[in-house]
Design an enzyme around this catalytic site. Structure first.
Site, PDB file in Angstrom:
ATOM      1  N   ASP A   1      -3.490  -8.348  16.245  1.00  0.00           N
ATOM      2  CA  ASP A   1      -4.891  -8.708  16.000  1.00  0.00           C
ATOM      3  C   ASP A   1      -5.864  -7.592  16.369  1.00  0.00           C
ATOM      4  OD1 ASP A   1      -3.841 -11.134  15.337  1.00  0.00           O
ATOM      5  OD2 ASP A   1      -4.517 -12.163  17.136  1.00  0.00           O
TER       6      ASP A   1
ATOM      7  N   THR B   1      -0.654  -6.031  20.174  1.00  0.00           N
ATOM      8  CA  THR B   1      -1.289  -7.180  19.532  1.00  0.00           C
ATOM      9  C   THR B   1      -1.655  -6.799  18.119  1.00  0.00           C
ATOM     10  OG1 THR B   1      -3.287  -8.532  19.445  1.00  0.00           O
ATOM     11  CG2 THR B   1      -3.425  -6.492  20.702  1.00  0.00           C
TER      12      THR B   1
ATOM     13  N   TYR C   1       3.761 -14.533   8.856  1.00  0.00           N
ATOM     14  CA  TYR C   1       5.081 -14.116   9.320  1.00  0.00           C
ATOM     15  C   TYR C   1       5.641 -12.974   8.486  1.00  0.00           C
ATOM     16  CZ  TYR C   1       4.713 -18.177  12.261  1.00  0.00           C
ATOM     17  OH  TYR C   1       4.266 -19.083  13.195  1.00  0.00           O
ATOM     18  N   MET C   2       5.196 -12.847   7.256  1.00  0.00           N
ATOM     19  CA  MET C   2       5.591 -11.685   6.452  1.00  0.00           C
ATOM     20  C   MET C   2       4.993 -10.416   7.041  1.00  0.00           C
ATOM     21  SD  MET C   2       5.137 -13.159   2.591  1.00  0.00           S
ATOM     22  CE  MET C   2       5.559 -11.574   1.888  1.00  0.00           C
ATOM     23  N   ILE C   3       3.765 -10.505   7.550  1.00  0.00           N
ATOM     24  CA  ILE C   3       3.104  -9.330   8.130  1.00  0.00           C
ATOM     25  C   ILE C   3       3.713  -8.978   9.486  1.00  0.00           C
ATOM     26  CG2 ILE C   3       0.923  -8.503   9.101  1.00  0.00           C
ATOM     27  CD1 ILE C   3      -0.537 -10.094   6.942  1.00  0.00           C
ATOM     28  N   ARG C   4       3.901  -9.982  10.333  1.00  0.00           N
ATOM     29  CA  ARG C   4       4.404  -9.715  11.686  1.00  0.00           C
ATOM     30  C   ARG C   4       5.808  -9.132  11.686  1.00  0.00           C
ATOM     31  NH1 ARG C   4       3.590 -14.211  16.007  1.00  0.00           N
ATOM     32  NH2 ARG C   4       5.767 -14.498  15.449  1.00  0.00           N
TER      33      ARG C   4
END
Length: 454
Positions: free
Chosen positions: A218, A216, A375-378
Site C-alpha cells: 500500500d 507494504t 491477490y493477483m497483484i500481491r
C-alpha cells in the site's frame, strides 16, 4: 528525536548530538569510530525534510532557531565492523501479507551476508513471528545456492502469517538459537513488534542487532520515499484498469469498477489513475465521498455515461467504509493482526449503482463489471525496478547491522539511503495529501467532483 542505539562491546548504548551548518541534529554515535575517515562517514547525514515554506514563520530559519531538524546517518558500508563474520548467526523472518519483492529481499540478504561479509550461518524463520518459537517448524538453513532464483518467484518461500507475536517467547528463541542479527521484513504492525523486540533485547543487555525492512504494498510506511513492491503493484493495477475500460467501453452504459489495495491510504489507486488515464473517478480513504445529491458520485457518473457512454471507477479498499452498513458483529470483527476487517466496498458500490440505475433509468440497459485484482497483484514477482530497490534495501540493512547499528530501518529518504530508528518508522504514516500536487493531478485528469457539499 533519533532513538536507535548502537551496540557497544560492554552491552551499553549511548547517544550524541551534532550540528551541521548551525542546524541542530541528533544522531547516535558509532560504536567503533576511531579514525578521521570514520568520523567523516558518521558526519554524513540525510535530512528528513528538505522542503520548507520560507514565506511562513514556521518555515523561516535563524541561528537561534530552537527546533530540531531531524537527520539520519547515511546508509552504506563502514571501514570497521562490529560483528565477527565467522561467529555471526543471522535470522531472517517475513510477516504479514504478501507483497512483490519479498523473495528478492530474502535472496539479497543471504547473498549479501555470504558474499560481502563471509557470514556462513544464515537461517530463515518460517511462518512469521510464530516461527521463532514453533515446535513444528525449524529454522531453514539458507545459502546463496539455495536462494539463487528466488527473486523470480512471487510470495515468500519462508512463508508468512499474521499475528503470533509473543514477545518473550520470540526473544527467548533468539537467545536460545544464539542469533546475533535479526532481519525483520513486514508492515506497520510487524515494525511495531520489531520495536518491542529491540526494547526487550536492550533490557536483557544482549548484543543482538535488530533491523526492520518495511514491507507494504500500500506504500503506507512513513518517512521513507516508498515501500518495495509498490511500483510492481501500480503496474499490475493498470492491467486491471485496462480490462475494466475495455469491458465498460464494450457495453451499453457500461461502468468498469476496480477495487485496489489501500486500507488506510490510496497511493496505489492514485498512481494507477495517473498512469492509466482511462479512469473517470478515483476514490481513496483520505477523501470522503457521497453518492446521492448535487456534486455526488451518482450525478457525476450519470453525466459521464451521457457524454461518453461508459465510465471507469477506481476505489481503494479502505474508501467509504463509514458508509457501508455493518452488523454489530462486523463492527467488532478484527483480523489476527488486530486490524478492523474491512467490508467489500467494491461489491457495495456495485449494488448501490445498480439500485440507482434501476430507480432513475428503468428499462434502460446498464452494466457494472467489477474487478478485484488484489491477490493477483500481491502474488506476482517484483518488476525490474522493485528488484533493484530490494537489493539496495537488503544491502543497506546488512552494512548497518555489521557496523554495529541496531533498532533501525534501512530506506531511502529524498533519494538517499539512510538508517532510521525503528520507533520513528513504526509510528509514522504516509497518507495521501489531498492538498498537494499529485491529488490535484488526479482531479485534473479525471475532472471528478471534490465531493464538498454546498
Amino acid at each position: 528525536m533519533i532513538t536507535e542505539c548502537i551496540i557497544n562491546g560492554d552491552g551499553k548504548t549511548k547517544l550524541i548530538k551534532g550540528k551541521v551548518e548551525h542546524r541542530q541534529y541528533k544522531f547516535p554515535s558509532m560504536a567503533l569510530s576511531k579514525s578521521k575517515r570514520e568520523v567523516e562517514e558518521e558526519a554524513n547525514v540525510i535530512l528528513r525534510q528538505i522542503v520548507y515554506d520560507l514565506s511562513s514563520a514556521c518555515g523561516a530559519f535563524s541561528d537561534s532557531d530552537p527546533r530540531v531538524h531531524v537527520a539520519y546517518h547515511r546508509a552504506g558500508p563502514r571501514k570497521q565492523i562490529f560483528f565477527e563474520p565467522k561467529n555471526t548467526r543471522a535470522a531472517i523472518v517475513t510477516c504479514g501479507g504478501l507483497c512483490p519483492g519479498l523473495n528478492t529481499v530474502i535472496r539479497e540478504l543471504v547473498v549479501g551476508l555470504w558474499e560481502l561479509y563471509g557470514v556462513r550461518q544464515i537461517l530463515g524463520i518460517q511462518a512469521g513471528y510464530r516461527g521463532f518459537y514453533s515446535t513444528t517448524r525449524n529454522p531453514l538453513v539458507l545459502n546463496p545456492k539455495m536462494v539463487r532464483g528466488w527473486h523470480k518467484l512471487g510470495g515468500t518461500v519462508l512463508e508468512t502469517s499474521r499475528g503470533g507475536f509473543d514477545l518473550h517467547q520470540i526473544v527467548d528463541a533468539i537467545q536460545t538459537n544464539a542469533f546475533n542479527q535479526v532481519y525483520i521484513i513486514g508492515g506497520d504492525g510487524t515494525m511495531r513488534g520489531a520495536v518491542e523486540i529491540f526494547d526487550e533485547i536492550q533490557r536483557r543487555k544482549i548484543n543482538v542487532g535488530v533491523v526492520g525492512i518495511p514491507k507494504t504494498v500500500d506504500n503506507d510506511v512513513g518517512i521513507i520515499d516508498r515501500s518495495f513492491g509498490f511500483q510492481t503493484a501500480v503496474e499490475m493495477a493498470q492491467q486491471a484498469i485496462s480490462a475494466a475500460h475495455v469491458e465498460a467501453e464494450s457495453a451499453v452504459n457500461g461502468i468498469g469498477l476496480v477495487k485496489l489495495m489501500g486500507r488506510s491510504t490510496g497511493h496505489i489507486a492514485l498512481h494507477a489513475t495517473l498512469s492509466s488515464r482511462d479512469v473517470d473517478c478515483c476514490l481513496i480513504p483520505e477523501m470522503e465521498f457521497y453518492l446521492e445529491g448535487k456534486g455526488g458520485l451518482v450525478e457525476f457518473l450519470d453525466n459521464r455515461l451521457k457524454e461518453n457512454g461508459h465510465a471507469v471507477l477506481v476505489v481503494a479498499e479502505g474508501a467509504g467504509q463509514n458508509m457501508i452498513p455493518r452488523t454489530a458483529a462486523q463492527t467488532e470483527e478484527r483480523d489476527e493482526s488486530g486490524n478492523l476487517v474491512f467490508l467489500d466496498v467494491g461489491s457495495w458500490l456495485k449494488t448501490e449503482l445498480k439500485k440507482w440505475w434501476a430507480r432513475d433509468h428503468p428499462g434502460e440497459l446498464f452494466t457494472v463489471k467489477y474487478i478485484d485484482p488484489t491477490y493477483m497483484i500481491r502474488a506476482v514477482p517484483a518488476n525490474a525496478t522493485d528488484n533493484l530497490y530490494c537489493t539496495l534495501l537488503a544491502h543497506s540493512a546488512i552494512h548497518g547491522v555489521m557496523a554495529g547499528y541496531t533498532g533501525f530501518v534501512s530506506g531511502p529518504i529524498n533519494g538517499n539511503y539512510a538508517y532510521i530508528p525503528l520507533e520513528d518508522v513504526a509510528q509514522a504514516t504516509n497518507a495521501v495529501n489531498t492538498k498537494d500536487h499529485k491529488w490535484a493531478w488526479v482531479r485534473t485528469v479525471t475532472n471528478q467532483p471534490d465531493f464538498v457539499k454546498s
